[in-house]
Enzyme design. Structure first.
Site, short mmCIF file in Angstrom:
data_model
loop_
_atom_site.label_atom_id
_atom_site.label_comp_id
_atom_site.label_asym_id
_atom_site.label_seq_id
_atom_site.Cartn_x
_atom_site.Cartn_y
_atom_site.Cartn_z
N ARG A 137 7.98 -9.64 -8.13
CA ARG A 137 7.49 -8.72 -7.62
C ARG A 137 6.18 -8.38 -8.67
O ARG A 137 5.80 -9.52 -9.24
CB ARG A 137 7.30 -7.90 -9.11
CG ARG A 137 9.65 -6.94 -8.27
CD ARG A 137 9.32 -6.15 -7.03
NE ARG A 137 10.90 -5.93 -6.31
CZ ARG A 137 11.48 -6.18 -5.82
NH1 ARG A 137 11.12 -6.84 -4.90
NH2 ARG A 137 12.66 -5.05 -5.41
N GLU A 150 -0.55 -4.36 -3.64
CA GLU A 150 -0.43 -5.28 -2.07
C GLU A 150 -0.10 -4.58 -1.10
O GLU A 150 0.41 -3.08 -1.04
CB GLU A 150 1.34 -5.17 -2.13
CG GLU A 150 1.70 -6.66 -1.24
CD GLU A 150 3.99 -6.27 -1.46
OE1 GLU A 150 4.10 -7.85 -1.97
OE2 GLU A 150 3.82 -6.23 -0.96
N HIS A 205 4.34 -11.41 1.74
CA HIS A 205 5.37 -11.27 1.69
C HIS A 205 6.10 -11.06 3.06
O HIS A 205 6.79 -10.16 3.00
CB HIS A 205 5.75 -9.37 1.25
CG HIS A 205 6.74 -8.73 0.35
ND1 HIS A 205 6.94 -7.53 -0.18
CD2 HIS A 205 7.14 -9.16 0.05
CE1 HIS A 205 7.61 -7.74 -1.29
NE2 HIS A 205 8.43 -8.44 -0.82
#
Length: 336
Positions: free
Chosen positions: A247, A275, A294
């Site tokens: 994370r 993000e 990601h």
């Protein structure tokens, strides 16, 4: 002849593009053998969805709306949620537990590609593949790589993992064939449990100070927010590599940027905070930082593993068996 048993009513609840990717027509035949479902109906929201009152199984994935009290009041027959993705925190609310719903996840299936990405990052980091590849492209010829990167290679290097999550445990399995000294930091484990996984349990600060590569696999919780702050990042040894497939909130981005800009450490970041990073972030252009958008989790053909996991769970439920990968209220408080 007795009538065939009725199939429980099911509904897809996810983003339509995720339904299209996870449950194409080639797999819906298997699904419709066990449940009564209209493969063309996808609940991206629960407004104006017909037949909600009869739904017994929700098949969810990325983009599922939260299952709050108001939504659950419209689904009195709902008994199970089969999640065809990893974390259920985005849609499973306290109301689900209060209703006693059975929850399943495909997190174990999604952990496989994340662990594979992590292993590749570790091996490439110790071999300095990205940096040497850049220099080779720049110079178009041979250099003394050993002189540029003393200690190059993977033999007897120290790898530290933060968190024995599903992904962390899978990474530990993948590291077994390699000649690494593996350290593990996790407040929920004891030394015997760590040894059984092939690692040595250590305190986080001690791990940071001695590891050649540190990989993060802890959940995003209030107590793990900025787990690696400026102080802890400063503990990393010169030349160490930090890998984050967990994370983005685990790392203080401002502090990491300062350390990376100094050239003292390297980083492989598949997740960031925020993000996506702002376009002006120095992390995009630093030669000692690899940013990926990601992509460590299931993509492309890897989605089939998630689909199969979800279909298996639906079949277990319809056969009156327990889920293979249940989610509990207690476990969710310490997981991603």
């Amino acid at each position: 002849m007795s009538p065939a048993p009725s199939r429980p009513r099911a509904l897809f609840a996810m983003g339509r593009r995720h339904r299209d990717a996870l449950f194409p027509p080639t797999v819906t035949d298997r699904l419709t053998r066990h449940v009564d479902i209209d493969p063309l109906v996808v609940a991206e929201s629960f407004h104006r969805v017909p037949g909600l009152a009869a739904v017994e199984i929700l098949i969810t994935s990325w983009g599922c709306p939260p299952l709050d009290d108001a939504v659950l009041d419209r689904m009195p027959a709902l008994k199970a949620v089969v999640h065809a993705a990893g974390s259920v925190k985005h849609h499973v609310t306290e109301a689900c537990w209060d209703r006693g719903l059975l929850i399943s996840t495909a997190a174990a299936a999604n952990a496989v590609p994340v662990a594979e990405y992590t292993l590749a990052a570790i091996l490439f980091a110790n071999k300095r593949v990205l940096e040497i590849g850049g220099l080779y492209r720049e110079h178009r010829g041979a250099l003394d790589w050993a002189a540029h990167y003393p200690g190059l290679g993977n033999y007897r290097r120290t790898v530290g993992l933060v968190g024995a999550s599903l992904v962390g445990r899978r990474v530990l399995e993948l590291l077994r064939p390699h000649d690494f000294d593996v350290l593990l930091s996790d407040p929920h484990l004891d030394e015997a449990a760590a040894r059984s996984m092939g690692a040595r349990l250590v305190e986080l600060d001690d791990m940071l100070a001695v590891s050649d590569v540190v990989s993060l696999h802890a959940p995003a919780l209030p107590e793990t927010h900025h787990l690696l702050d400026a102080r802890r990042l400063s503990l990393l040894r010169d030349g160490a590599t930090l890998v984050n497939t967990g994370r983005g909130s685990l790392i203080d981005t401002e502090a990491l940027t300062a350390e990376a800009q100094s050239g003292r450490i390297h980083a492989v970041l598949d997740v960031t905070e925020p993000e996506v990073l702002p376009a002006a972030s120095p992390l995009y252009s630093l030669p000692n930082v690899l940013l990926t958008p990601h992509i460590a989790g299931s993509l492309g053909g890897e989605l089939e593993r998630i689909t199969r996991s979800a279909l298996d769970e639906v079949e277990r439920y319809c056969a009156g068996r327990e889920f293979a990968y249940p989610v509990t209220r207690a476990a969710l408080t310490t997981s991603a």
